[in-house]
Design a protein around this motif. Structure first.
Motif, PDB file in Angstrom:
ATOM      1  N   ARG A 114    -109.450 125.401   3.334  1.00 52.70           N
ATOM      2  CA  ARG A 114    -109.568 123.974   3.651  1.00 52.70           C
ATOM      3  C   ARG A 114    -109.611 123.200   2.348  1.00 52.70           C
ATOM      4  NH1 ARG A 114    -113.610 122.188   7.888  1.00 52.70           N
ATOM      5  NH2 ARG A 114    -114.788 121.824   6.002  1.00 52.70           N
ATOM      6  N   ILE A 115    -108.790 122.164   2.256  1.00 55.15           N
ATOM      7  CA  ILE A 115    -108.693 121.341   1.051  1.00 55.15           C
ATOM      8  C   ILE A 115    -108.906 119.889   1.460  1.00 55.15           C
ATOM      9  CG2 ILE A 115    -107.177 120.580  -0.826  1.00 55.15           C
ATOM     10  CD1 ILE A 115    -105.671 123.312  -0.391  1.00 55.15           C
ATOM     11  N   GLU A 116    -109.815 119.193   0.778  1.00 55.34           N
ATOM     12  CA  GLU A 116    -110.093 117.789   1.080  1.00 55.34           C
ATOM     13  C   GLU A 116    -109.889 116.938  -0.159  1.00 55.34           C
ATOM     14  OE1 GLU A 116    -113.914 117.062   2.830  1.00 55.34           O
ATOM     15  OE2 GLU A 116    -113.794 118.865   4.069  1.00 55.34           O
ATOM     16  N   GLY A 117    -109.403 115.710   0.060  1.00 53.35           N
ATOM     17  CA  GLY A 117    -109.288 114.778  -1.043  1.00 53.35           C
ATOM     18  C   GLY A 117    -108.388 113.604  -0.711  1.00 53.35           C
ATOM     19  N   PRO A 118    -108.261 112.707  -1.665  1.00 52.74           N
ATOM     20  CA  PRO A 118    -107.375 111.552  -1.484  1.00 52.74           C
ATOM     21  C   PRO A 118    -105.923 111.933  -1.733  1.00 52.74           C
ATOM     22  CG  PRO A 118    -108.380 111.462  -3.640  1.00 52.74           C
ATOM     23  CD  PRO A 118    -108.979 112.655  -2.941  1.00 52.74           C
ATOM     24  N   VAL A 119    -105.028 111.016  -1.369  1.00 52.26           N
ATOM     25  CA  VAL A 119    -103.603 111.238  -1.582  1.00 52.26           C
ATOM     26  C   VAL A 119    -103.023 110.172  -2.496  1.00 52.26           C
ATOM     27  CG1 VAL A 119    -103.253 112.350   0.662  1.00 52.26           C
ATOM     28  CG2 VAL A 119    -102.886 109.888   0.432  1.00 52.26           C
ATOM     29  N   GLU A 120    -101.897 110.520  -3.105  1.00 47.50           N
ATOM     30  CA  GLU A 120    -101.100 109.557  -3.853  1.00 47.50           C
ATOM     31  C   GLU A 120     -99.639 109.901  -3.609  1.00 47.50           C
ATOM     32  OE1 GLU A 120    -102.106 110.106  -7.981  1.00 47.50           O
ATOM     33  OE2 GLU A 120    -100.840 111.876  -8.184  1.00 47.50           O
ATOM     34  N   GLY A 166     -92.772 111.949  -1.068  1.00 49.23           N
ATOM     35  CA  GLY A 166     -93.811 112.951  -0.909  1.00 49.23           C
ATOM     36  C   GLY A 166     -95.190 112.385  -1.157  1.00 49.23           C
ATOM     37  N   TRP A 167     -96.168 113.127  -0.677  1.00 46.73           N
ATOM     38  CA  TRP A 167     -97.575 112.794  -0.868  1.00 46.73           C
ATOM     39  C   TRP A 167     -98.253 113.963  -1.554  1.00 46.73           C
ATOM     40  CZ3 TRP A 167     -99.235 108.011  -0.004  1.00 46.73           C
ATOM     41  CH2 TRP A 167     -98.517 107.204   0.881  1.00 46.73           C
ATOM     42  N   ARG A 168     -99.034 113.654  -2.569  1.00 46.32           N
ATOM     43  CA  ARG A 168     -99.829 114.662  -3.265  1.00 46.32           C
ATOM     44  C   ARG A 168    -101.277 114.528  -2.814  1.00 46.32           C
ATOM     45  NH1 ARG A 168     -98.163 113.735  -7.712  1.00 46.32           N
ATOM     46  NH2 ARG A 168     -96.896 115.593  -8.035  1.00 46.32           N
ATOM     47  N   ILE A 169    -101.814 115.621  -2.287  1.00 45.11           N
ATOM     48  CA  ILE A 169    -103.218 115.662  -1.915  1.00 45.11           C
ATOM     49  C   ILE A 169    -103.977 116.128  -3.157  1.00 45.11           C
ATOM     50  CG2 ILE A 169    -104.959 116.773  -0.461  1.00 45.11           C
ATOM     51  CD1 ILE A 169    -101.344 116.449   0.708  1.00 45.11           C
ATOM     52  N   ILE A 170    -104.866 115.280  -3.661  1.00 36.00           N
ATOM     53  CA  ILE A 170    -105.620 115.569  -4.880  1.00 36.00           C
ATOM     54  C   ILE A 170    -106.940 116.215  -4.456  1.00 36.00           C
ATOM     55  CG2 ILE A 170    -106.669 114.562  -6.935  1.00 36.00           C
ATOM     56  CD1 ILE A 170    -104.668 112.151  -6.417  1.00 36.00           C
ATOM     57  N   PRO A 171    -107.104 117.506  -4.728  1.00 39.18           N
ATOM     58  CA  PRO A 171    -108.271 118.197  -4.186  1.00 39.18           C
ATOM     59  C   PRO A 171    -109.580 117.787  -4.849  1.00 39.18           C
ATOM     60  CG  PRO A 171    -107.086 119.650  -5.667  1.00 39.18           C
ATOM     61  CD  PRO A 171    -106.265 118.386  -5.539  1.00 39.18           C
ATOM     62  N   GLU A 172    -110.556 117.505  -3.993  1.00 41.76           N
ATOM     63  CA  GLU A 172    -111.930 117.274  -4.452  1.00 41.76           C
ATOM     64  C   GLU A 172    -112.831 118.429  -4.023  1.00 41.76           C
ATOM     65  OE1 GLU A 172    -112.001 112.419  -4.579  1.00 41.76           O
ATOM     66  OE2 GLU A 172    -112.871 113.419  -2.841  1.00 41.76           O
ATOM     67  N   SER A 173    -112.412 119.122  -2.960  1.00 40.50           N
ATOM     68  CA  SER A 173    -113.114 120.338  -2.545  1.00 40.50           C
ATOM     69  C   SER A 173    -112.097 121.299  -1.931  1.00 40.50           C
ATOM     70  CB  SER A 173    -114.243 120.032  -1.558  1.00 40.50           C
ATOM     71  OG  SER A 173    -113.727 119.612  -0.315  1.00 40.50           O
ATOM     72  N   ILE A 174    -112.336 122.581  -2.160  1.00 38.48           N
ATOM     73  CA  ILE A 174    -111.484 123.640  -1.625  1.00 38.48           C
ATOM     74  C   ILE A 174    -112.400 124.753  -1.138  1.00 38.48           C
ATOM     75  CG2 ILE A 174    -109.651 125.308  -2.099  1.00 38.48           C
ATOM     76  CD1 ILE A 174    -108.683 123.489  -4.369  1.00 38.48           C
ATOM     77  N   GLU A 175    -112.301 125.046   0.158  1.00 38.80           N
ATOM     78  CA  GLU A 175    -113.126 126.106   0.740  1.00 38.80           C
ATOM     79  C   GLU A 175    -112.254 127.294   1.127  1.00 38.80           C
ATOM     80  OE1 GLU A 175    -115.549 127.242   4.772  1.00 38.80           O
ATOM     81  OE2 GLU A 175    -115.492 125.118   4.222  1.00 38.80           O
ATOM     82  N   PHE A 176    -112.680 128.482   0.705  1.00 42.18           N
ATOM     83  CA  PHE A 176    -112.009 129.735   1.048  1.00 42.18           C
ATOM     84  C   PHE A 176    -112.857 130.469   2.078  1.00 42.18           C
ATOM     85  CE2 PHE A 176    -110.588 128.549  -3.129  1.00 42.18           C
ATOM     86  CZ  PHE A 176    -109.232 128.822  -3.104  1.00 42.18           C
TER      87      PHE A 176
END
Length: 190
Positions: free
Chosen positions: A86-92, A152-162
């Motif tokens: 799971r990856i969370e964050g803003p996009v640009e 395209g959209w880049r998801i800039i990760p602020e958290s990554i759960e494995f």
């Protein structure tokens, strides 16, 4: 310490070796300005430590939601590996240069489809879309340029759960979080 990107590369490579279809398929969750969730499967088309990139029509529902509420979550699930990320964050939005470079690698029919599709809008019948597609192919008999409404959209990760499945639902979970001093990690209860 392993970075989340080292682990991501390892897990994606394992999925590419075993998943029969689209190991780069990922659920992309967006939300409307009113907070209503919307999730769909997309294909990851690039990634590095700056983020995770997907491409789409900029006038379709997902892009409109991203423009209105630029925070998302990605969820990779590889059943045969018994893993998810799971990856969370803003996009640009990616640069025009990056979008052009990726668009040039797409098959001709996919390029034409990017022009012909009024993504997410009502379609009266399949023949209407096929007519639009044929018109695009005739309009561009040679090279098909990237449409101005496609990027395209880049998801800039602020958290990554494995997450790794374990017997008895006693799963392993490790959360990487980006802070001012870089990435930190810790375990989560299953």
């Amino acid at each position: 310490m392993n970075t989340p990107f080292t682990r991501f590369a390892e897990w994606l490579a394992a999925a590419e070796a075993t998943e029969p279809n689209d190991p780069n398929a990922v659920a992309l969750a967006t939300a409307t300005p009113q907070g209503r969730p919307s999730v769909r499967i997309v294909l990851l088309k690039g990634w590095d430590e700056q983020g995770f990139v997907v491409y789409t029509n900029l006038t379709g529902r997902k892009s409109l939601e991203l423009k209105a509420n630029p925070f998302v979550q990605l969820n990779f699930h590889w059943k045969t590996q018994r893993r998810q990320i799971r990856i969370e964050g803003p996009v640009e939005q990616v640069s025009d240069h990056e979008a052009d470079a990726y668009f040039a690698t797409r098959p001709r029919l996919s390029q034409a489809g990017a022009w012909a599709s009024l993504q997410s809008r009502p379609l009266p019948d399949r023949a209407t879309f096929e007519t639009r597609l044929e018109e695009v192919l005739q309009r561009f008999p040679d090279e098909i340029p990237r449409p101005p409404h496609w990027s395209g959209w880049r998801i800039i990760p602020e958290s990554i759960e494995f997450w790794q499945d374990r017997d008895g639902r006693l799963h392993d979970r490790e959360l990487f979080t980006l802070g001012t001093d870089g990435w930190t990690s810790g375990l989560l209860y299953p």
